[in-house]
Design an enzyme around this catalytic site. Structure first.
Site, PDB file in Angstrom:
ATOM      1  N   GLU A 178      33.111  36.388  37.375  1.00 60.76           N
ATOM      2  CA  GLU A 178      34.035  37.518  37.331  1.00 60.76           C
ATOM      3  C   GLU A 178      33.217  38.801  37.194  1.00 60.76           C
ATOM      4  O   GLU A 178      32.137  38.818  36.608  1.00 60.76           O
ATOM      5  CB  GLU A 178      34.938  37.344  36.110  1.00 60.76           C
ATOM      6  CG  GLU A 178      35.905  38.488  35.832  1.00 60.76           C
ATOM      7  CD  GLU A 178      36.621  38.318  34.496  1.00 60.76           C
ATOM      8  OE1 GLU A 178      37.723  38.873  34.358  1.00 60.76           O
ATOM      9  OE2 GLU A 178      36.099  37.623  33.597  1.00 60.76           O
ATOM     10  N   LYS A 218      43.951  37.963  39.156  1.00 61.23           N
ATOM     11  CA  LYS A 218      44.023  37.344  37.836  1.00 61.23           C
ATOM     12  C   LYS A 218      45.427  37.474  37.238  1.00 61.23           C
ATOM     13  O   LYS A 218      45.954  38.578  37.101  1.00 61.23           O
ATOM     14  CB  LYS A 218      42.993  38.009  36.925  1.00 61.23           C
ATOM     15  CG  LYS A 218      42.845  37.382  35.548  1.00 61.23           C
ATOM     16  CD  LYS A 218      41.759  38.129  34.778  1.00 61.23           C
ATOM     17  CE  LYS A 218      41.472  37.513  33.439  1.00 61.23           C
ATOM     18  NZ  LYS A 218      40.433  38.298  32.700  1.00 61.23           N
ATOM     19  N   CYS A 256      38.533  33.600  34.237  1.00 59.98           N
ATOM     20  CA  CYS A 256      38.293  33.825  32.813  1.00 59.98           C
ATOM     21  C   CYS A 256      39.452  33.374  31.918  1.00 59.98           C
ATOM     22  O   CYS A 256      39.632  32.177  31.698  1.00 59.98           O
ATOM     23  CB  CYS A 256      37.944  35.293  32.595  1.00 59.98           C
ATOM     24  SG  CYS A 256      37.019  35.606  31.059  1.00 59.98           S
TER      25      CYS A 256
END
Length: 265
Positions: A40, A106, A142
């Site tokens: 990321e 995300k 993440c």
């Protein structure tokens, strides 16, 4: 599927980050990797001015990555940013050698441990699969790794492998949580999980912005039974791993947790 895990640290110098991506991609391709996976925030580390960086650099960055994937005949999975409605979008993009690009925004923003990603980042809404070497592969970013239902959904859509790219926030117990979560998502979704994070700047010596999650290293690969088959330390590193994804089918038959699930969970 032969994968390259590129555990690096990035800064807010996009040109410098791009050179590092070129270096690691070239080395992964030379080792026979079909796919190379970056963390990321590879385009730019988290820090002040991220929206301006995304506005200024996104077009050139995408053009460079498209050319790099074609030149190396390697798919590149890389964290980047785009601008939307006054905020940035935290993306994981996949550049294929044929010139196509797929992206995932995300879904779960990191509003935890005193950091509030939602102040500056617009959340995505849709899970994503991407075709890599003939496989439908799930991709996530993440904080997504803390949400089992997302990975169950990717598995139900046909993924036998999920890639998680991260810039994991440091702190007491955070390395242990990262490792535990990657293994748990593999077991409870009958998938391989390849979790690639930013290196630990305290180990690598790379000067990263002081604010925001900067990485702890410890990228790993878990098989669908929770066995760690690759584990890195804190330093910058490139690791090549060859996975037999048929093991995911064996796991789903031996331990059919998704088929046995009740109430849709």
């Amino acid at each position: 599927m032969k994968l390259g895990l590129a555990q690096i640290n990035t800064t807010t110098d996009v040109a410098g980050n791009l050179e590092k991506v070129r270096d690691y991609t070239g080395r992964a391709a030379a080792a026979g990797a079909e796919v190379v996976i970056f963390p990321e925030a590879t385009m730019s580390a988290f820090g002040s001015g991220l929206r301006e960086i995304a506005e200024r650099e996104s077009e050139g960055w995408r053009e460079a990555l498209t050319l790099l994937a074609a030149d190396t005949d390697t798919a590149i999975v890389v964290g980047e940013f785009a601008v939307s409605a006054g905020k940035v979008v935290n993306l994981l993009a996949v550049y294929a050698p044929d010139g196509t690009r797929t992206e995932y925004a995300k879904i779960h923003l990191y509003d935890a441990f005193g950091f509030k990603e939602s102040d500056t980042v617009e959340a995505g809404e849709d899970p994503a699969l991407v075709a890599l070497s003939g496989e439908d592969v799930g991709i996530a970013i993440c904080y997504d790794i803390r949400f089992p239902k997302l990975f169950a959904e990717l598995s139900r859509r046909g993924a036998r492998l999920a890639i998680v790219s991260a810039s994991w926030g440091a702190g007491p117990g955070k390395v242990e949580q990262w490792e535990l979560l990657a293994r748990a998502r593999a077991v409870d979704s009958n998938m391989f999980v390849v979790a690639v994070g930013q290196a630990d700047p305290q180990v690598s010596g790379v000067a990263v912005p002081p604010k925001g999650p900067t990485g702890v290293g410890h990228s790993l690969v878990s098989d669908p039974f929770g066995h760690v088959i690759v584990a890195l330390g804190g330093q910058e590193a490139l690791e090549i791993v060859d996975l037999d994804l048929g093991l995911a089918d064996e796991a789903a038959e031996a331990l059919p947790v998704l088929a046995n699930a009740k109430l849709g969970y």
